[in-house]
Design an enzyme around this catalytic site. Structure first.
Site, PDB file in Angstrom:
ATOM      1  N   SER A  15       0.829  -1.082  -0.072  1.00 58.85           N
ATOM      2  CA  SER A  15      -0.037   0.131   0.118  1.00 58.85           C
ATOM      3  C   SER A  15       0.820   1.251   0.039  1.00 58.85           C
ATOM      4  O   SER A  15       1.822   1.262   0.960  1.00 58.85           O
ATOM      5  CB  SER A  15      -0.897   0.019   1.201  1.00 58.85           C
ATOM      6  OG  SER A  15      -1.606   1.327   1.360  1.00 58.85           O
ATOM      7  N   SER A  17      -0.554   4.107   0.958  1.00 58.59           N
ATOM      8  CA  SER A  17      -1.365   5.088   1.596  1.00 58.59           C
ATOM      9  C   SER A  17      -0.500   5.477   2.722  1.00 58.59           C
ATOM     10  O   SER A  17      -0.544   6.909   3.152  1.00 58.59           O
ATOM     11  CB  SER A  17      -2.647   4.417   2.224  1.00 58.59           C
ATOM     12  OG  SER A  17      -3.653   3.981   1.237  1.00 58.59           O
ATOM     13  N   THR A  62      -9.020  -1.416   2.977  1.00 57.23           N
ATOM     14  CA  THR A  62      -8.798  -2.002   1.636  1.00 57.23           C
ATOM     15  C   THR A  62      -9.146  -3.462   1.402  1.00 57.23           C
ATOM     16  O   THR A  62      -9.715  -4.101   2.131  1.00 57.23           O
ATOM     17  CB  THR A  62      -7.353  -1.593   1.046  1.00 57.23           C
ATOM     18  OG1 THR A  62      -7.470  -1.729  -0.405  1.00 57.23           O
ATOM     19  CG2 THR A  62      -6.226  -2.458   1.769  1.00 57.23           C
ATOM     20  N   LYS A  66     -13.761  -4.068   2.559  1.00 63.30           N
ATOM     21  CA  LYS A  66     -14.657  -2.762   2.440  1.00 63.30           C
ATOM     22  C   LYS A  66     -16.077  -3.253   2.833  1.00 63.30           C
ATOM     23  O   LYS A  66     -16.940  -2.338   3.397  1.00 63.30           O
ATOM     24  CB  LYS A  66     -14.652  -2.120   1.014  1.00 63.30           C
ATOM     25  CG  LYS A  66     -13.230  -1.421   1.009  1.00 63.30           C
ATOM     26  CD  LYS A  66     -13.119  -0.884  -0.597  1.00 63.30           C
ATOM     27  CE  LYS A  66     -11.654  -0.445  -0.805  1.00 63.30           C
ATOM     28  NZ  LYS A  66     -11.521   0.180  -2.087  1.00 63.30           N
ATOM     29  N   GLY A 129     -17.242  -5.500  -9.318  1.00 64.71           N
ATOM     30  CA  GLY A 129     -16.796  -5.954  -7.762  1.00 64.71           C
ATOM     31  C   GLY A 129     -16.805  -4.592  -6.999  1.00 64.71           C
ATOM     32  O   GLY A 129     -17.703  -3.760  -7.186  1.00 64.71           O
ATOM     33  N   ARG A 151     -17.649 -10.141 -16.447  1.00 63.71           N
ATOM     34  CA  ARG A 151     -17.736 -11.803 -17.071  1.00 63.71           C
ATOM     35  C   ARG A 151     -18.865 -12.355 -16.426  1.00 63.71           C
ATOM     36  O   ARG A 151     -19.637 -13.114 -16.854  1.00 63.71           O
ATOM     37  CB  ARG A 151     -16.452 -12.217 -16.193  1.00 63.71           C
ATOM     38  CG  ARG A 151     -15.184 -12.194 -17.064  1.00 63.71           C
ATOM     39  CD  ARG A 151     -14.061 -12.973 -16.552  1.00 63.71           C
ATOM     40  NE  ARG A 151     -14.017 -12.899 -14.896  1.00 63.71           N
ATOM     41  CZ  ARG A 151     -13.041 -13.046 -14.353  1.00 63.71           C
ATOM     42  NH1 ARG A 151     -11.790 -13.555 -14.936  1.00 63.71           N
ATOM     43  NH2 ARG A 151     -12.969 -13.175 -13.077  1.00 63.71           N
ATOM     44  N   MET A 214      -7.819   1.609 -13.106  1.00 58.76           N
ATOM     45  CA  MET A 214      -7.940   1.873 -11.582  1.00 58.76           C
ATOM     46  C   MET A 214      -6.764   1.324 -11.146  1.00 58.76           C
ATOM     47  O   MET A 214      -6.375   1.895  -9.964  1.00 58.76           O
ATOM     48  CB  MET A 214      -9.101   1.291 -10.796  1.00 58.76           C
ATOM     49  CG  MET A 214     -10.497   2.245 -11.076  1.00 58.76           C
ATOM     50  SD  MET A 214     -11.767   1.677  -9.824  1.00 58.76           S
ATOM     51  CE  MET A 214     -13.016   2.439 -10.409  1.00 58.76           C
TER      52      MET A 214
HETATM   53  P1  NDP Z   1     -13.060  -7.495  -6.621  1.00 54.31           P
HETATM   54  O1  NDP Z   1     -12.105  -8.707  -6.370  1.00 54.31           O
HETATM   55  O2  NDP Z   1     -14.088  -6.890  -5.969  1.00 54.31           O
HETATM   56  O3  NDP Z   1     -13.602  -7.593  -8.198  1.00 54.31           O
HETATM   57  C1  NDP Z   1     -12.943  -7.990  -9.391  1.00 54.31           C
HETATM   58  C2  NDP Z   1     -13.624  -7.955 -10.439  1.00 54.31           C
HETATM   59  O4  NDP Z   1     -12.680  -7.926 -11.716  1.00 54.31           O
HETATM   60  C3  NDP Z   1     -14.829  -8.676 -10.723  1.00 54.31           C
HETATM   61  O5  NDP Z   1     -16.006  -7.955 -11.418  1.00 54.31           O
HETATM   62  C4  NDP Z   1     -14.367  -9.769 -11.602  1.00 54.31           C
HETATM   63  O6  NDP Z   1     -15.021 -10.275 -12.636  1.00 54.31           O
HETATM   64  C5  NDP Z   1     -13.234  -8.900 -12.536  1.00 54.31           C
HETATM   65  N1  NDP Z   1     -12.377  -9.756 -13.300  1.00 54.31           N
HETATM   66  C6  NDP Z   1     -11.153 -10.173 -12.639  1.00 54.31           C
HETATM   67  N2  NDP Z   1     -10.273 -10.795 -13.788  1.00 54.31           N
HETATM   68  C7  NDP Z   1     -10.869 -10.640 -14.814  1.00 54.31           C
HETATM   69  C8  NDP Z   1     -10.475 -10.706 -16.059  1.00 54.31           C
HETATM   70  N3  NDP Z   1      -9.260 -11.681 -16.331  1.00 54.31           N
HETATM   71  N4  NDP Z   1     -11.317 -10.440 -17.219  1.00 54.31           N
HETATM   72  C9  NDP Z   1     -12.243  -9.606 -16.994  1.00 54.31           C
HETATM   73  N5  NDP Z   1     -12.626  -9.271 -15.558  1.00 54.31           N
HETATM   74  C10 NDP Z   1     -11.972  -9.688 -14.448  1.00 54.31           C
HETATM   75  O7  NDP Z   1     -11.792  -6.140  -6.792  1.00 54.31           O
HETATM   76  P2  NDP Z   1     -12.252  -4.692  -6.605  1.00 54.31           P
HETATM   77  O8  NDP Z   1     -13.253  -4.373  -7.237  1.00 54.31           O
HETATM   78  O9  NDP Z   1     -11.780  -4.239  -5.127  1.00 54.31           O
HETATM   79  O10 NDP Z   1     -10.827  -3.919  -7.225  1.00 54.31           O
HETATM   80  C11 NDP Z   1     -10.740  -4.165  -8.626  1.00 54.31           C
HETATM   81  C12 NDP Z   1      -9.285  -3.380  -9.077  1.00 54.31           C
HETATM   82  O11 NDP Z   1      -9.298  -1.773  -8.815  1.00 54.31           O
HETATM   83  C13 NDP Z   1      -8.105  -3.737  -8.327  1.00 54.31           C
HETATM   84  O12 NDP Z   1      -7.161  -3.852  -9.385  1.00 54.31           O
HETATM   85  C14 NDP Z   1      -7.592  -2.767  -7.412  1.00 54.31           C
HETATM   86  O13 NDP Z   1      -6.292  -2.623  -7.129  1.00 54.31           O
HETATM   87  C15 NDP Z   1      -8.367  -1.541  -7.989  1.00 54.31           C
HETATM   88  N6  NDP Z   1      -8.721  -0.486  -7.181  1.00 54.31           N
HETATM   89  C16 NDP Z   1      -8.035   0.707  -7.135  1.00 54.31           C
HETATM   90  C17 NDP Z   1      -8.237   2.092  -6.363  1.00 54.31           C
HETATM   91  C18 NDP Z   1      -7.571   3.288  -6.703  1.00 54.31           C
HETATM   92  O14 NDP Z   1      -7.768   4.015  -5.854  1.00 54.31           O
HETATM   93  N7  NDP Z   1      -6.714   3.633  -7.643  1.00 54.31           N
HETATM   94  C19 NDP Z   1      -9.425   1.901  -5.429  1.00 54.31           C
HETATM   95  C20 NDP Z   1     -10.213   0.598  -5.550  1.00 54.31           C
HETATM   96  C21 NDP Z   1      -9.892  -0.426  -6.337  1.00 54.31           C
HETATM   97  P3  NDP Z   1     -16.063 -11.549 -12.217  1.00 54.31           P
HETATM   98  O15 NDP Z   1     -17.092 -10.954 -11.263  1.00 54.31           O
HETATM   99  O16 NDP Z   1     -16.772 -12.213 -13.442  1.00 54.31           O
HETATM  100  O17 NDP Z   1     -15.048 -12.410 -11.404  1.00 54.31           O
END
Ligand code: NDP
Length: 268
Positions: A15, A17, A62, A66, A129, A151, A214
């Site tokens: 992190s 942060s 994080t 969350k 997510g 997906r 992101m």
């Molecule tokens: P989650 O684990 O909650 O969700 C992951 C998501 O990614 C799901 O929708 C999943 O789909 C999808 N996914 C994973 N692999 C693939 C792939 N190969 N192809 C297509 N879809 C895929 O994670 P978060 O939502 O918490 O985080 C997502 C990203 O955002 C992370 O990389 C995190 O680091 C980043 N982030 C950045 C922030 C910033 O301040 N810059 C703040 C918060 C997050 P499925 O549902 O089908 O499995």
């Protein structure tokens, strides 16, 4: 006495942060400490109890806590309530106040730092997510039309159902995106972590489009794809990270830090 704060996650050692908040504290002359604490996957609530007992004033939350943080709150800000997820907690008067600053962070980065006006734009939001849930309502409230692609379509549909009747938020499978074009494409999937690209068709960027990932810290396949497909502007999520941290800092300390020099320092 120095006020104590932390970020809780698992894993959390990567992190940025602690660095961001120590730069904010230096800049604004706040007497505070901020550390990264890894909670066991089944030990988030116990970790929060320990921090409260030790007199911490608040924390960031994080991956993957969350949603659990939201459940623990005794009071919620509107953005945390909308997202059903909290990334910022304030410990005060025996209560746990929960906020979600991810959406505000994304909007500030896109509008203020990147100079991209959101109102009336059509966005494609990839992923369903925690990150996607956190930014959906703020994007909607900024006047953006949104297609959520995931997906697992059921998860995208659940998010879109919250906006039933609005006529501006829809869930789509990736194979339904062919022939569609967007002003803004936000990658809120974790695909970049595995060096993968969501299955996007060619030609989804309108002229002038912004591609936003992101993820930060490396060039993801999504950002490479955006460059090859002719997106006009391309950005990773480092600015969002700094801006969401600034919102949390303001909630805790009642002081707004200047994000520009901090973002420049992290980029350098
Ligand atoms: P989650 O684990 O909650 O969700 C992951 C998501 O990614 C799901 O929708 C999943 O789909 C999808 N996914 C994973 N692999 C693939 C792939 N190969 N192809 C297509 N879809 C895929 O994670 P978060 O939502 O918490 O985080 C997502 C990203 O955002 C992370 O990389 C995190 O680091 C980043 N982030 C950045 C922030 C910033 O301040 N810059 C703040 C918060 C997050 P499925 O549902 O089908 O499995």
């Amino acid at each position: 006495m120095t006020d104590k704060y932390a970020v809780i996650g698992n894993p959390v050692s990567h992190s940025k942060s602690p660095l961001i908040h120590s730069l904010f504290a230096q800049q604004t002359g706040q007497d505070m400490s901020y550390e990264a604490i890894e909670a066991p996957l089944d030990g988030f609530a116990a970790t929060i109890e320990r921090l409260r007992a030790e007199g911490y004033k608040g924390c960031n939350v994080t991956v993957p806590f969350k949603f659990e943080a939201y459940q623990l709150c005794t009071r919620l800000g509107d953005r945390a309530r909308d997202a059903k997820a909290a990334n910022t907690l304030i410990f005060r008067d025996g209560e746990i106040l929960g906020a979600n600053t991810d959406g505000a962070g994304l909007l500030a980065d896109i509008e203020k730092n990147l100079g991209f006006k959101l109102m009336w734009k059509d966005a494609l939001l990839l992923g369903a997510g925690g990150a996607a849930a956190g930014v959906l309502w703020p994007l909607f409230n900024a006047g953006v039309g949104i297609v959520i692609a995931n997906r697992t379509i059921e998860k995208a549909q659940l998010l879109a159902d919250e906006f039933k009747g609005s006529g501006t938020v829809y869930a789509r499978r990736y194979d339904e995106l062919a022939g569609k074009q967007f002003d803004l494409v936000i990658n809120a999937t974790s695909s970049g972590l595995k060096d993968e690209l969501p299955p996007l068709p060619d030609g989804i960027f309108k002229p002038g489009a912004l591609a936003y990932d992101m993820m930060y810290g490396r060039e993801t396949p999504f950002l490479r794809y955006a460059r090859e497909q002719g997106a006009t502007a391309i950005s990773d999520g480092l600015g969002m990270l700094v801006e969401q941290a600034a919102e949390a800092f303001y909630l805790w300390r009642n002081v707004r830090p200047d994000t520009k020099p901090v973002l420049e320092k992290l980029r350098a």
